[in-house]
Design a protein around this motif. Structure first.
Motif, mmCIF file in Angstrom:
data_model
loop_
_atom_site.group_PDB
_atom_site.id
_atom_site.type_symbol
_atom_site.label_atom_id
_atom_site.label_comp_id
_atom_site.label_asym_id
_atom_site.label_seq_id
_atom_site.Cartn_x
_atom_site.Cartn_y
_atom_site.Cartn_z
ATOM 1 N N PHE A 74 0.832 -1.199 0.000
ATOM 2 C CA PHE A 74 0.000 0.000 0.000
ATOM 3 C C PHE A 74 0.871 1.256 0.000
ATOM 4 N N THR A 75 0.592 2.145 -0.935
ATOM 5 C CA THR A 75 1.251 3.447 -0.985
ATOM 6 C C THR A 75 0.188 4.514 -1.206
ATOM 7 N N PRO A 76 0.041 5.459 -0.293
ATOM 8 C CA PRO A 76 -0.946 6.530 -0.493
ATOM 9 C C PRO A 76 -0.560 7.387 -1.708
ATOM 10 N N GLU A 77 -1.516 8.184 -2.143
ATOM 11 C CA GLU A 77 -1.236 9.156 -3.201
ATOM 12 C C GLU A 77 -0.519 10.352 -2.583
ATOM 13 N N ARG B 72 -20.106 -8.539 13.276
ATOM 14 C CA ARG B 72 -19.223 -7.372 13.340
ATOM 15 C C ARG B 72 -17.994 -7.661 12.505
ATOM 16 N N PRO B 73 -17.123 -6.665 12.298
ATOM 17 C CA PRO B 73 -15.956 -6.881 11.448
ATOM 18 C C PRO B 73 -15.091 -8.052 11.928
ATOM 19 N N LEU B 74 -14.431 -8.694 10.995
ATOM 20 C CA LEU B 74 -13.639 -9.889 11.282
ATOM 21 C C LEU B 74 -12.523 -9.609 12.275
ATOM 22 N N LEU B 75 -11.837 -8.473 12.118
ATOM 23 C CA LEU B 75 -10.681 -8.163 12.950
ATOM 24 C C LEU B 75 -10.930 -6.894 13.744
ATOM 25 N N ASP B 76 -10.855 -6.999 15.065
ATOM 26 C CA ASP B 76 -11.007 -5.829 15.940
ATOM 27 C C ASP B 76 -9.630 -5.202 16.128
ATOM 28 N N PHE B 77 -9.194 -4.489 15.098
ATOM 29 C CA PHE B 77 -7.816 -4.017 15.094
ATOM 30 C C PHE B 77 -7.767 -2.683 14.376
ATOM 31 N N TYR C 136 -4.102 -0.911 7.514
ATOM 32 C CA TYR C 136 -4.277 -1.929 6.472
ATOM 33 C C TYR C 136 -5.494 -2.808 6.753
ATOM 34 N N VAL C 137 -5.834 -2.975 8.033
ATOM 35 C CA VAL C 137 -7.041 -3.724 8.391
ATOM 36 C C VAL C 137 -8.283 -2.884 8.132
ATOM 37 N N GLN C 138 -8.273 -1.630 8.578
ATOM 38 C CA GLN C 138 -9.445 -0.770 8.421
ATOM 39 C C GLN C 138 -9.816 -0.561 6.961
ATOM 40 N N ARG C 139 -8.802 -0.464 6.097
ATOM 41 C CA ARG C 139 -9.077 -0.253 4.667
ATOM 42 C C ARG C 139 -9.788 -1.445 4.032
ATOM 43 N N ALA C 140 -9.634 -2.631 4.618
ATOM 44 C CA ALA C 140 -10.123 -3.848 3.965
ATOM 45 C C ALA C 140 -11.362 -4.447 4.614
ATOM 46 N N LEU C 141 -11.848 -3.880 5.725
ATOM 47 C CA LEU C 141 -12.910 -4.523 6.487
ATOM 48 C C LEU C 141 -14.151 -4.831 5.649
ATOM 49 N N ALA C 142 -14.480 -3.958 4.724
ATOM 50 C CA ALA C 142 -15.699 -4.156 3.927
ATOM 51 C C ALA C 142 -15.602 -5.351 2.999
ATOM 52 N N THR C 143 -14.391 -5.837 2.743
ATOM 53 C CA THR C 143 -14.210 -6.967 1.820
ATOM 54 C C THR C 143 -14.021 -8.290 2.546
ATOM 55 N N LEU C 144 -13.984 -8.261 3.873
ATOM 56 C CA LEU C 144 -13.655 -9.453 4.648
ATOM 57 C C LEU C 144 -14.895 -10.162 5.161
ATOM 58 N N PRO C 145 -14.768 -11.455 5.511
ATOM 59 C CA PRO C 145 -15.860 -12.132 6.211
ATOM 60 C C PRO C 145 -16.154 -11.445 7.538
ATOM 61 N N LYS C 146 -17.218 -11.846 8.174
ATOM 62 C CA LYS C 146 -17.617 -11.268 9.458
ATOM 63 C C LYS C 146 -17.347 -12.278 10.581
ATOM 64 N N LEU D 60 0.529 -2.437 4.049
ATOM 65 C CA LEU D 60 0.186 -3.571 3.204
ATOM 66 C C LEU D 60 -1.242 -3.433 2.685
ATOM 67 N N ASN D 61 -1.541 -4.218 1.671
ATOM 68 C CA ASN D 61 -2.908 -4.391 1.209
ATOM 69 C C ASN D 61 -3.368 -5.785 1.597
ATOM 70 N N ILE D 62 -4.547 -5.888 2.159
ATOM 71 C CA ILE D 62 -5.081 -7.197 2.524
ATOM 72 C C ILE D 62 -5.718 -7.854 1.307
#
Length: 497
Positions: free
Chosen positions: A154-157, A434-439, A443-453, A350-352
């Protein structure tokens, strides 16, 4: 790309030849030696993370007495070990368990389609070595691919990036020929990679600056565990390792519980440690005072205080600010200060990519990961004969992987004993999730919408406690949430996601 017309058939397909996949293969050879299996690895080498990353100083930030496998003692004196030592350990595990013949390199899993009628997965694989697409029919898939994207970090703009006349490097793609001797280096980031790079590059570089937007909790630990080395010397490698592992599991949990229950106390303790390691008058509260509580994000470990020693020597510094724009000669900050640089390292995370990006389907229906719930931390609701391996975020990754592999083998034994060939977990549609990872990591927050619950309680909780998981995963296999099927009772039925 050509497609092979033949389909190989095996019992278990293990995806990934990193620490999770190698561990799963060893448990299979021990507990189910009659089962056929293959390990498919998208890259050209085993080792996963420890072979992929080549940046200076790369090491574990967990001790190897818990990051190592329970079945294979860690005998090196280093407890916080560098990547070459970890790779040697993994290659020894492969050799000692005869796994080399089972690993297929440059085999990337593209898709996997489950058929309830056949009780098998049809897996499509792209081969990087031959350019063809092949198929494998497997009774089970064990996905040990980790949870991040091996192809791209992951690299921001960054505004004005194209103006910079120097070199920009991401740690996930470190150039073998990068010459930073006598150069001014700016490392953007504040996580484990950044705090590793700072002391590792400082001896050769003219100066290294860690530019962080937000501070991280950092604690020093000895690179060598004196108690562990003494125990192994007195009791032998096997018993000494086992006792050290128990000790360190307890220490990890104690630290986590302290931080969660008494965050103010933990914050003061960490600050006091930091201040004692830094030059007198150093602005500790500017650069080592995160806005969140300890262990809301992962703590960073620095072996033998290497980060602090480098700062005391004047070879490195930390700047806490935000980037306004890149310039031709460096980075302009919002405060107006400009950091001149010859090389900028974007240690920005990173990107998840959960389950390696495999396209799953069950009886012709695509599996939407956000619509599934994780059962016992390793199965997806409604997806038969599929296991995934995700380790701990608040302790050593491998502690959980070992428990998952044990449960996986127990589950296979149960299926054999009762004449079943399929099993899947069923979640109550009304169960709150709720979200899979309570973290809190980015890199976790960016991917929560794509993860299992995950659900509100066991067995649907993604537990981050080794002690809780040990009870759950070493308990009875059968429960009300698991559905089983065999050839004799499956006729005309299929499962739903």
């Amino acid at each position: 790309m050509t497609t092979s017309t033949t389909t190989e058939s095996i019992d278990v397909l293990i995806v990934g030849a990193g620490i999770s996949g190698i561990g799963a293969a060893r448990y299979l050879t021990t507990e189910h030696p009659a089962r056929s299996f293959a390990i498919v690895e998208a890259r050209a080498a085993a080792g996963g993370t420890w072979d992929l990353f080549r940046y200076p100083g790369i090491r574990s930030d967990s001790d190897l007495h818990t990051f190592g496998y329970e079945f294979k003692p860690w005998t090196d004196k280093q407890a916080i070990a560098d990547a070459p030592r970890i790779l040697d350990y993994l290659h020894e595990t492969i050799d000692e368990n005869g796994l080399t013949e089972h690993i297929r390199y440059q085999h990337r899993v593209v898709s996997a389609a489950w058929s309830s009628d056949d009780a098998r997965w049809l897996v499509e694989i792209d081969r990087g070595d031959t350019g063809e697409r092949t198929r494998i029919s497997a009774g089970w898939i064990f996905c040990g691919s980790g949870y991040y994207d091996y192809d791209e970090g992951f690299t921001p703009e960054f505004q004005g990036r194209e103006r910079f006349q120097g070199q920009i490097v991401h740690p996930q793609h470190w150039p073998e020929d990068l010459d930073y001797a006598g150069k001014r280096v700016v490392v953007i980031g504040s996580g484990a990679t950044a705090v590793t790079l700072l002391p590792a590059m400082a001896d050769e570089a003219e100066h290294v600056t860690m530019l962080q937007r937000t501070p991280t909790y950092i604690i020093p630990l000895p690179r060598e565990d004196a108690i562990a080395n003494a125990l192994k010397k007195v009791l032998g490698d096997k018993r000494g390792y086992a006792l050290t592992r128990q000790k360190n599991v307890a220490q990890q949990r104690l630290l986590f519980e302290l931080c969660q229950r008494f965050p103010s106390v933990a914050r003061r303790m960490i600050r006091k440690i930091n201040a004692s390691q830094l030059p007198e008058g150093y602005p500790v509260d500017t650069h080592f005072n995160p806005p969140y509580n300890p262990w809301d994000q992962r703590l960073c470990v620095v072996p033998d205080s290497d980060l602090f020693r480098t700062i005391r020597k004047g070879k490195a510094s930390i700047v806490t600010d935000r980037i306004a724009t890149f310039t031709e000669t460096g980075v302009l900050l919002e405060s107006g200060e400009e950091l001149e640089a010859d090389i900028v390292v974007t240690a920005t995370g990173l990107n998840i990519k959960i389950i390696g990006g495999i396209d799953l389907s069950v009886d012709g229906r695509p599996v939407s990961l956000p619509d599934t719930v994780v059962y016992r931390g390793m199965m997806l609701s409604g997806v038969p004969n599929f296991a995934l391996a995700i380790g701990y975020t608040n302790a050593s990754w491998t502690l959980k992987i070992g428990l998952l592999c044990e449960y996986f083998c127990q589950l296979l034994t149960y299926l054999d004993r009762h004449g079943y060939d399929s099993v899947w977990a069923v979640a109550d549609p009304a169960m709150p999730t709720r979200p899979l990872l309570d973290f809190g990591a980015g890199y976790v927050q960016r991917a929560l919408a794509t993860l299992p619950k995950q659900g509100p309680e066991a067995p649907w909780v993604m537990s981050m406690s080794y002690y809780a998981d040990r009870r759950l995963l070493r308990g009875d296999v059968e429960d009300e949430h698991l559905h089983f099927s065999g050839a004799h009772d499956r006729a005309g039925k299929s499962v739903g996601v």
